[in-house]
Design an enzyme around this catalytic site. Structure first.
Site: not given
Lengths: 138, 460
Positions: A16, A18
């Protein structure tokens, strides 16, 4: 007196990337007086563990937003135990599973996986700070 | 007249370079066989004789030396997490020009203590814990090291909170315990310069003496550093330049030897592409790696094992038998040089593969990760894809007719697209083999050293 600050490890786990929430949490925890070891995004489990061993951190805060949190977060508690970090606090938060799932179910699943606190999307950093201070008896 | 003599006491040869720092020219170079066991001056006198026969008798205003004699500076690095402080300690030692015998992480046990005692290092670097981080492990390891049964200098470069305690524990059984700054004061923050300097200091005080290099002291004004540290210093000067003399910018240096291949990079190595996340320990700007299994003579068999006979044969365009025969020959007689076309091809292919593998182990790698938002990249280590200059040094390259063929191994290859090797650099050759000397000269005359390197290290 930087070194007397309580250290916490922060990062976005797995594949991930983000970065925004991570930066906000970093800011909030710093402002609250913690020394944050921020590993950034795309962090594998072993890096959380290694960072905590080397810095003598009191908590690991794991974030995951892209919906694969369950796969990425499973086994982290065991790794901590293996590394002699059985007592370290483990927090997890974000968009942990894909689709609309009842959060109670998600919450219970992650508690079972060994996490001490599980946050749903929309929780403010202030809450995390309050919980941390409580759990660490500060 | 302002002549300076620069000496490199190597393990096989003592190499000397005489320079005139007024005219900024190399007056001459020569070499003699190193004899650490009997008299270090023997090889030096032999080299001087050879030099003077070319240049006539010279007077020197200064004589500076570096050394990698008797296997160089042998070290063991101890840290906590293998990927973190143990790795940081290893890098500090490599940057100081040491030969790493072993790297240890976590709490040392009795077996490992036995192992370290058997390795018999000349210096132990003890790290572990960030400042304010883990204290227990470095304390434990200090206590364990007191059971070595040997008096080895220890440099303490770990968690500052317990450093005095660690020094006290070690001082019970070691005569030389030196404290320096933590190699990793904060997580993922490297601070290896102080440890590097301290290692050099200890090297000069104790090791030079132990290896009989002090017998050269009447002649040598100053032993400055281990040879690889001198090459690193030269590379840094050539890349960065000085206040008054511009450098060449980011560069790499490939030093292929008979036993090892050293790779140096002078570059930050930040990502050159978009959407790349950096992972792992930050890299030192001036980085050295050394491959003990990649070399052209002593390590020829190990090189073949690392690369496979087929790969070398394919590169050379000869049969595998040819390769095996040549490797056997050069390992039995390290002075052997290729005598015919087939041997020359094998020699080039060996050099090329040596370069290729050593550079692959030095540079960073790019890994693609697939996310819901498309693909992203993770970079570990240095991105050297935009490095414009690759310098070749070391006997094999310098004395070779086609050094560029060997250095091509350092460049990007489509067969290994994830390796962040230089895309299309220009190759410079250290023709007069002066890099180590220039590192020594650069200690006192950095501007002259930079100008001379720019003059003597050229395209071929």
């Amino acid at each position: 007196m930087e070194n007397s600050k309580v250290k916490v490890v922060l990062g976005v786990i797995g594949a991930d990337c983000h970065a925004v929430g991570n930066k906000i949490l970093n800011y909030a925890l710093n402002a609250a007086g913690f020394e944050v070891i921020n590993l950034g995004v795309l962090v594998p489990q072993e890096e959380f563990v290694n960072a905590a061993i080397e810095t003598d951190a009191k908590a690991i805060l794991v974030a995951s937003l892209y919906g694969h949190g369950e796969i990425d977060c499973r086994g982290l508690k065991d790794r901590c135990r293996e590394a002699g970090l059985g007592d370290i606090l483990l927090y997890v938060g974000g968009n942990l599973v894909v689709g609309k799932t009842d959060f109670t179910e998600v919450h219970n699943k992650f508690i079972e996986m060994g996490y001490d606190r599980v946050y749903e999307p929309g929780i403010l950093p202030d809450q995390v700070v309050i919980d941390l201070k409580n759990d660490l008896g500060m | 007249m302002k002549n300076i003599l620069l000496i490199d006491f190597g393990s096989t040869y003592t190499k000397i370079t005489a320079v005139d720092i007024e005219k900024e020219i190399v007056l001459g170079t020569a070499r003699g066989i190193t004899t650490v066991e009997t008299d270090i001056m023997e090889g030096l006198n032999q080299a001087l004789g050879e030099l003077f026969s070319k240049t006539g008798k010279l007077e020197f205003i200064k004589v500076l030396g570096c050394s990698s004699a008797a296997g160089g500076l042998k070290m063991v690095a101890v840290g906590l997490v293998p990927e973190l402080t143990a790795e940081a300690a290893k890098r500090a030692a490599l940057g100081a020009g040491a030969k790493i015998m072993g790297v240890y992480g976590n709490e040392l046990n009795e077996y490992e203590i036995k192992e370290i005692a058997d390795l018999n290092p000349e210096i132990i670097l003890l790290a572990g814990g960030t400042d304010g981080g883990n204290k227990e492990v470095i304390l434990h390891n200090a206590r364990m090291l007191t059971t070595l049964g040997k008096d080895i200098p220890v440099i303490v470069a770990g968690n500052k909170s317990v450093a005095p305690q660690v020094v006290r524990i070690l001082s019970e059984s070691m005569t030389e315990v030196v404290h320096t700054e933590n190699v990793m004061p904060k997580l993922n923050e490297l601070n290896i310069e102080p440890a590097r300097e301290t290692i050099r200091g200890v090297f000069l005080r104790r090791i030079v003496e132990a290896k009989g290099l002090n017998r050269a002291n009447q002649f040598v004004d100053r032993m400055v550093m281990p040879t690889p540290a001198a090459v690193l210093k030269a590379a840094e000067l050539l890349g960065k330049g000085t206040q008054y003399e511009s450098g060449l910018g980011d560069l790499m240096v490939i030093d292929i030897g008979g036993a090892t291949t050293d790779v140096y990079s002078i570059a930050k190595g930040d990502p050159t592409k978009n959407n790349v996340a950096l992972r792992g320990l930050p890299e030192p700007f001036a980085k050295r790696t050394v491959e003990g299994d990649l070399g052209m003579r002593y390590s020829a068999t190990a090189l073949v094992r690392a690369a496979s006979v087929k790969r070398i044969a394919d590169h050379a365009g000869v049969s595998e038998d040819n390769v095996e025969a040549y490797v056997k020959k050069v390992e039995e007689n390290i002075e052997y040089l290729p005598q015919n076309d087939v041997e020359r091809k094998v020699e080039i292919a060996m050099g090329r593969v040596c370069t290729c593998l050593a550079v692959e182990r030095h540079v960073g790698q790019l890994e693609t990760v697939f996310t819901l938002a498309g693909s992203a990249y993770v970079q570990k280590g240095k991105d050297l894809s935009e490095v414009q200059t690759v310098v070749g040094t070391g006997g094999v390259i310098v004395h070779h007719e086609q050094p560029n063929e060997i250095l091509k191994g350092a460049t990007y290859s489509e067969s290994t697209p994830t390796m962040l090797k230089p895309g299309c650099p220009k190759f410079l050759i250290d023709e007069d083999y002066i890099m180590a000397s220039m590192g020594l000269l650069g200690e006192e005359y950095p501007d002259i050293a930079v100008r001379m390197m720019k003059k003597y290290i050229v395209r071929r």
